[in-house]
Design an enzyme around this catalytic site. Sequence first.
Site, PDB file in Angstrom:
ATOM      1  N   ASN A   5     -12.842  -3.280   2.472  1.00 34.62           N
ATOM      2  CA  ASN A   5     -13.724  -2.297   2.900  1.00 34.62           C
ATOM      3  C   ASN A   5     -14.801  -2.385   1.569  1.00 34.62           C
ATOM      4  O   ASN A   5     -14.216  -2.480   0.537  1.00 34.62           O
ATOM      5  CB  ASN A   5     -12.938  -0.841   2.674  1.00 34.62           C
ATOM      6  CG  ASN A   5     -12.173  -0.767   3.873  1.00 34.62           C
ATOM      7  OD1 ASN A   5     -12.684  -1.183   4.865  1.00 34.62           O
ATOM      8  ND2 ASN A   5     -10.934  -0.198   3.936  1.00 34.62           N
ATOM      9  N   GLU A  27     -11.957   3.336  -1.190  1.00 41.42           N
ATOM     10  CA  GLU A  27     -11.748   4.341  -1.825  1.00 41.42           C
ATOM     11  C   GLU A  27     -11.457   3.932  -3.409  1.00 41.42           C
ATOM     12  O   GLU A  27     -11.472   4.720  -4.134  1.00 41.42           O
ATOM     13  CB  GLU A  27     -10.589   5.135  -1.332  1.00 41.42           C
ATOM     14  CG  GLU A  27     -10.755   5.719   0.106  1.00 41.42           C
ATOM     15  CD  GLU A  27      -9.819   6.420   0.760  1.00 41.42           C
ATOM     16  OE1 GLU A  27      -8.620   6.102   0.464  1.00 41.42           O
ATOM     17  OE2 GLU A  27     -10.126   7.301   1.684  1.00 41.42           O
ATOM     18  N   VAL A  28     -10.812   2.592  -3.493  1.00 38.95           N
ATOM     19  CA  VAL A  28     -10.354   2.332  -4.785  1.00 38.95           C
ATOM     20  C   VAL A  28     -11.389   1.471  -5.020  1.00 38.95           C
ATOM     21  O   VAL A  28     -11.320   0.173  -4.230  1.00 38.95           O
ATOM     22  CB  VAL A  28      -9.060   1.832  -4.903  1.00 38.95           C
ATOM     23  CG1 VAL A  28      -8.546   1.513  -6.246  1.00 38.95           C
ATOM     24  CG2 VAL A  28      -7.917   3.144  -4.453  1.00 38.95           C
ATOM     25  N   ASP A  54       0.845  -1.118  -0.004  1.00 40.21           N
ATOM     26  CA  ASP A  54      -0.007  -0.048  -0.040  1.00 40.21           C
ATOM     27  C   ASP A  54       0.911   1.276  -0.003  1.00 40.21           C
ATOM     28  O   ASP A  54       1.649   1.284   0.710  1.00 40.21           O
ATOM     29  CB  ASP A  54      -0.992   0.162   1.241  1.00 40.21           C
ATOM     30  CG  ASP A  54      -1.979   0.878   1.156  1.00 40.21           C
ATOM     31  OD1 ASP A  54      -3.278   0.610   0.917  1.00 40.21           O
ATOM     32  OD2 ASP A  54      -1.921   2.103   1.004  1.00 40.21           O
ATOM     33  N   ILE A  55       0.255   2.154  -0.721  1.00 41.57           N
ATOM     34  CA  ILE A  55       1.361   3.448  -0.839  1.00 41.57           C
ATOM     35  C   ILE A  55       1.263   4.364   0.259  1.00 41.57           C
ATOM     36  O   ILE A  55       2.027   5.122   0.441  1.00 41.57           O
ATOM     37  CB  ILE A  55       0.759   4.091  -2.029  1.00 41.57           C
ATOM     38  CG1 ILE A  55       1.778   5.014  -2.645  1.00 41.57           C
ATOM     39  CG2 ILE A  55      -0.392   4.956  -2.060  1.00 41.57           C
ATOM     40  CD1 ILE A  55       1.523   5.648  -4.170  1.00 41.57           C
ATOM     41  N   HIS A  70      -7.065  -5.974   2.335  1.00 41.21           N
ATOM     42  CA  HIS A  70      -5.654  -5.239   2.902  1.00 41.21           C
ATOM     43  C   HIS A  70      -5.237  -6.467   3.914  1.00 41.21           C
ATOM     44  O   HIS A  70      -6.005  -7.134   4.692  1.00 41.21           O
ATOM     45  CB  HIS A  70      -6.031  -4.163   3.940  1.00 41.21           C
ATOM     46  CG  HIS A  70      -6.769  -2.912   3.213  1.00 41.21           C
ATOM     47  ND1 HIS A  70      -5.966  -1.938   2.935  1.00 41.21           N
ATOM     48  CD2 HIS A  70      -8.005  -2.703   2.551  1.00 41.21           C
ATOM     49  CE1 HIS A  70      -6.770  -0.859   2.371  1.00 41.21           C
ATOM     50  NE2 HIS A  70      -7.876  -1.497   2.183  1.00 41.21           N
ATOM     51  N   HIS A 130     -10.244  -5.367  -3.219  1.00 44.87           N
ATOM     52  CA  HIS A 130      -8.947  -5.834  -2.636  1.00 44.87           C
ATOM     53  C   HIS A 130      -9.084  -5.882  -1.217  1.00 44.87           C
ATOM     54  O   HIS A 130      -9.797  -5.507  -0.544  1.00 44.87           O
ATOM     55  CB  HIS A 130      -7.928  -4.247  -2.847  1.00 44.87           C
ATOM     56  CG  HIS A 130      -8.561  -3.088  -2.232  1.00 44.87           C
ATOM     57  ND1 HIS A 130      -9.413  -2.247  -3.084  1.00 44.87           N
ATOM     58  CD2 HIS A 130      -8.390  -2.486  -1.140  1.00 44.87           C
ATOM     59  CE1 HIS A 130      -9.721  -1.343  -2.258  1.00 44.87           C
ATOM     60  NE2 HIS A 130      -9.434  -1.501  -1.425  1.00 44.87           N
TER      61      HIS A 130
HETATM   62  P1  AMP Z   1      -9.503   1.310   0.327  1.00 46.80           P
HETATM   63  O1  AMP Z   1     -10.006   2.542   1.242  1.00 46.80           O
HETATM   64  O2  AMP Z   1     -10.194  -0.045   1.184  1.00 46.80           O
HETATM   65  O3  AMP Z   1     -10.435   1.278  -0.985  1.00 46.80           O
HETATM   66  O4  AMP Z   1      -8.195   1.156  -0.030  1.00 46.80           O
HETATM   67  C1  AMP Z   1      -7.599   1.437  -1.045  1.00 46.80           C
HETATM   68  C2  AMP Z   1      -5.872   1.640  -0.822  1.00 46.80           C
HETATM   69  O5  AMP Z   1      -5.329   1.748  -1.857  1.00 46.80           O
HETATM   70  C3  AMP Z   1      -5.699   2.752   0.097  1.00 46.80           C
HETATM   71  O6  AMP Z   1      -5.060   2.132   1.671  1.00 46.80           O
HETATM   72  C4  AMP Z   1      -4.589   3.535  -0.434  1.00 46.80           C
HETATM   73  O7  AMP Z   1      -3.336   3.973   0.264  1.00 46.80           O
HETATM   74  C5  AMP Z   1      -4.174   2.372  -1.526  1.00 46.80           C
HETATM   75  N1  AMP Z   1      -3.670   2.929  -2.629  1.00 46.80           N
HETATM   76  C6  AMP Z   1      -4.268   3.896  -3.764  1.00 46.80           C
HETATM   77  N2  AMP Z   1      -3.478   4.129  -4.661  1.00 46.80           N
HETATM   78  C7  AMP Z   1      -2.520   3.256  -4.515  1.00 46.80           C
HETATM   79  C8  AMP Z   1      -1.344   3.122  -5.439  1.00 46.80           C
HETATM   80  N3  AMP Z   1      -1.008   3.622  -6.610  1.00 46.80           N
HETATM   81  N4  AMP Z   1      -0.312   2.016  -4.930  1.00 46.80           N
HETATM   82  C9  AMP Z   1      -0.367   1.460  -3.642  1.00 46.80           C
HETATM   83  N5  AMP Z   1      -1.545   1.557  -2.891  1.00 46.80           N
HETATM   84  C10 AMP Z   1      -2.649   2.534  -3.389  1.00 46.80           C
END
Ligand code: AMP
Length: 118
Positions: free
Chosen positions: A86, A94-95, A30-31, A101, A99
């Site tokens: 999530n 958010e994405v 995770d970034i 975690h 996925h």
């Molecule tokens: P969620 O809130 O469950 O959708 O988690 C999305 C996760 O993706 C967050 O923890 C972000 O930090 C992570 N994220 C977003 N963009 C990237 C990226 N380019 N590379 C790695 N992790 C990312």
Amino acid sequence: MIDCIFCKIVAGAIPSKKVYEDDHLFAFHDIQPAAPVHVLIIPKVHVASLADCNASHLEDLGRILLAAPNIAAESGLTDGFRTIINTGKGGGQEVFHIHAHILGGAQLRPLVDCVASA
Ligand code: AMP
Ligand code: ZN
């Protein structure tokens, strides 16, 4: 073509710190890590969220859960880890490419506390 950041990571169009890949899954750091070790496991096939899954996603969902302990161990999490998915805006997603975690590397706080204390 879906404009999806995680699909672009799978395709190599956006760089990532890969920790695992097979024919079906991709895992990367995770970034913005929320714990000393914070890895995301995703299916290569796009599906937005758990709420968008159907029977066709059964195998990928199983693959993610079965891969989790191995990816955690390979990432140094020999003492346990937390798995979080999530789902939806209200669930903190958010994405919108499903996925899991994988979090660990320190003692994690209780996340769910359902039992009333006496
Ligand atoms: P969620 O809130 O469950 O959708 O988690 C999305 C996760 O993706 C967050 O923890 C972000 O930090 C992570 N994220 C977003 N963009 C990237 C990226 N380019 N590379 C790695 N992790 C990312
Ligand atoms: Zn995607």
